[in-house]
Design a protein around this motif. Structure first.
Motif, PDB file in Angstrom:
ATOM      1  N   ARG A  45       0.839  -1.205   0.000  1.00 30.93           N
ATOM      2  CA  ARG A  45       0.000   0.000   0.000  1.00 30.93           C
ATOM      3  C   ARG A  45       0.871   1.250   0.000  1.00 30.93           C
ATOM      4  O   ARG A  45       1.965   1.268   0.536  1.00 30.93           O
ATOM      5  N   ARG A  46       0.351   2.298  -0.581  1.00 33.96           N
ATOM      6  CA  ARG A  46       1.078   3.569  -0.617  1.00 33.96           C
ATOM      7  C   ARG A  46       0.550   4.542   0.442  1.00 33.96           C
ATOM      8  O   ARG A  46       1.220   5.484   0.801  1.00 33.96           O
ATOM      9  N   ARG A  47      -0.665   4.304   0.900  1.00 34.84           N
ATOM     10  CA  ARG A  47      -1.275   5.168   1.915  1.00 34.84           C
ATOM     11  C   ARG A  47      -1.749   4.299   3.065  1.00 34.84           C
ATOM     12  O   ARG A  47      -2.537   3.377   2.871  1.00 34.84           O
ATOM     13  N   LEU A  48      -1.269   4.590   4.251  1.00 33.57           N
ATOM     14  CA  LEU A  48      -1.737   3.894   5.433  1.00 33.57           C
ATOM     15  C   LEU A  48      -1.395   4.681   6.685  1.00 33.57           C
ATOM     16  O   LEU A  48      -0.570   5.601   6.651  1.00 33.57           O
ATOM     17  N   ARG A  49      -2.040   4.310   7.753  1.00 37.55           N
ATOM     18  CA  ARG A  49      -1.819   4.970   9.033  1.00 37.55           C
ATOM     19  C   ARG A  49      -1.493   3.899  10.057  1.00 37.55           C
ATOM     20  O   ARG A  49      -2.221   2.901  10.171  1.00 37.55           O
ATOM     21  N   LEU A  50      -0.400   4.100  10.783  1.00 32.11           N
ATOM     22  CA  LEU A  50       0.095   3.104  11.715  1.00 32.11           C
ATOM     23  C   LEU A  50       0.533   3.743  13.021  1.00 32.11           C
ATOM     24  O   LEU A  50       0.757   4.960  13.083  1.00 32.11           O
ATOM     25  N   LEU A  51       0.708   2.914  14.008  1.00 28.77           N
ATOM     26  CA  LEU A  51       1.253   3.333  15.286  1.00 28.77           C
ATOM     27  C   LEU A  51       2.624   2.691  15.419  1.00 28.77           C
ATOM     28  O   LEU A  51       2.773   1.489  15.208  1.00 28.77           O
ATOM     29  N   SER A  52       3.633   3.472  15.759  1.00 28.03           N
ATOM     30  CA  SER A  52       4.984   2.929  15.899  1.00 28.03           C
ATOM     31  C   SER A  52       5.115   2.177  17.219  1.00 28.03           C
ATOM     32  O   SER A  52       4.242   2.255  18.087  1.00 28.03           O
ATOM     33  N   ALA A  53       6.213   1.474  17.387  1.00 26.14           N
ATOM     34  CA  ALA A  53       6.475   0.729  18.624  1.00 26.14           C
ATOM     35  C   ALA A  53       6.503   1.649  19.835  1.00 26.14           C
ATOM     36  O   ALA A  53       6.143   1.248  20.940  1.00 26.14           O
ATOM     37  N   LYS A  54       6.910   2.897  19.644  1.00 26.13           N
ATOM     38  CA  LYS A  54       6.968   3.862  20.747  1.00 26.13           C
ATOM     39  C   LYS A  54       5.688   4.694  20.855  1.00 26.13           C
ATOM     40  O   LYS A  54       5.643   5.659  21.604  1.00 26.13           O
ATOM     41  N   GLY A  55       4.665   4.321  20.069  1.00 26.71           N
ATOM     42  CA  GLY A  55       3.361   4.968  20.195  1.00 26.71           C
ATOM     43  C   GLY A  55       3.129   6.181  19.331  1.00 26.71           C
ATOM     44  O   GLY A  55       2.126   6.874  19.502  1.00 26.71           O
ATOM     45  N   GLU A  56       4.000   6.452  18.373  1.00 27.88           N
ATOM     46  CA  GLU A  56       3.797   7.621  17.505  1.00 27.88           C
ATOM     47  C   GLU A  56       2.806   7.292  16.392  1.00 27.88           C
ATOM     48  O   GLU A  56       2.892   6.258  15.741  1.00 27.88           O
ATOM     49  N   ASP A  57       1.862   8.198  16.190  1.00 24.47           N
ATOM     50  CA  ASP A  57       0.856   8.075  15.139  1.00 24.47           C
ATOM     51  C   ASP A  57       1.501   8.519  13.827  1.00 24.47           C
ATOM     52  O   ASP A  57       1.934   9.669  13.705  1.00 24.47           O
ATOM     53  N   ILE A  58       1.562   7.607  12.843  1.00 23.59           N
ATOM     54  CA  ILE A  58       2.251   7.893  11.583  1.00 23.59           C
ATOM     55  C   ILE A  58       1.304   7.678  10.413  1.00 23.59           C
ATOM     56  O   ILE A  58       0.693   6.619  10.281  1.00 23.59           O
TER      57      ILE A  58
END
Length: 154
Positions: free
Chosen positions: A41-54
């Protein structure tokens, strides 16, 4: 929310590797784990291991990959980690079982791979969903099956 609009390179590239190595010693490298399904995918929203919204919005000429560097500066880095895939492995006992299993896997639009005489089905949801589908198929429900990870599945 952090907006990422391009991949900066691979963590293995010498210029990035040295910088990331230094940041790792300070504990400032964050990881974003991406499933195999989402890797294309080229567009997505994730949470990093340290909790950052990306939020990721890549141009058409770029793709995510294991080790992709999304952000790097003097204070931190964010790197993509590919989630290990799990596969449901089937060992048909006869050609007839193999043909029937292949037919049903195709009808169910399951992503498959072959390893010798085994049929591997990518687990892209709860395993109970796959078992429920298989148990409803009389000729397929008794085929021996085993869950394996990406490394073992090859």
């Amino acid at each position: 929310m952090l907006m990422i609009e391009r991949v900066l390179g691979s963590r293995l590239e010498p210029s990035l590797h040295e910088r990331i190595h230094r940041l790792e010693h300070h504990g400032t490298v964050d990881v974003v784990t991406v499933s195999a399904m989402d890797m294309s995918r080229r567009r997505l929203r994730l949470l990093s291991a340290k909790g950052e919204d990306i939020a990721i919005a890549l141009p058409r000429d770029q793709k995510l990959f294991d080790g992709a560097v999304l952000l790097i500066d003097d204070e931190r880095a964010i790197v993509v980690r590919a989630e290990v895939e799990r596969w449901l492995s089937f060992q048909p006992r006869s050609i007839a079982e193999g043909v029937e299993l292949g037919y049903h896997a195709g009808n169910l639009h399951w992503r498959v791979r072959f390893a010798g005489e085994r049929l591997l089905v990518a687990l892209e949801g709860p395993i109970e969903t796959y078992y429920a589908r298989l148990d409803a198929l009389p000729g397929v429900s008794s085929i021996p099956r085993l869950v394996v990870t990406g490394e073992m599945a090859a």
